[in-house]
Design an enzyme around this catalytic site. Structure first.
Site: not given
Length: 130
Positions: A83, A125
């Site tokens: 992330e 993603h």
């Protein structure tokens, strides 16, 4: 619990890169490391370039949701989640920093070497769960 054990026949093959989409680093860190949330990641990179190791890659983080890439479903089984701190479109998206890019590059190179991940298996993603 926001992670699970990898099955022995599931080999890490992918790196999946995300951005947090939260108002602050502290909120993102707390959510990703809170065992009562339904989301986790292995690593978090701050805008200053600090790399936080939130979960050992031998565990399965819950970062992909319902996902598919090539012939694989449920990419959590086969991936390491990274992330990047960013508020996202909801809270005022900003460009990633050079320090984030440098730290991401170092982390990717480390993961490629230690998990034998090839370049085409470094994905975002949005590639796996649009």
């Amino acid at each position: 619990m926001n992670y699970s054990f990898r099955k022995k026949n599931k080999i890490v093959k992918y790196l999946v890169i995300h951005y947090t989409g939260m108002k602050s680093l502290n909120l993102a860190y707390n959510k990703l490391s809170n065992k009562n949330s339904n989301v986790s990641a292995h690593y978090l990179i701050s805008r200053k370039g600090t790399i936080f190791n939130l979960l050992c890659p031998s565990y399965k983080a819950w970062h992909c949701g319902k996902s598919k890439w090539e012939k694989k479903n449920n990419l959590n089984d086969y991936s390491i989640g990274i992330e990047l701190e960013n508020k996202g479109h909801k809270f005022g998206y900003t460009n990633f920093t050079n320090k984030q890019y440098l730290s991401l590059k170092k982390l990717i190179n480390f993961m490629k070497k230690n998990y034998y991940i090839i370049d085409k298996n470094i994905i975002f993603h949005s590639d796996i769960a649009p």
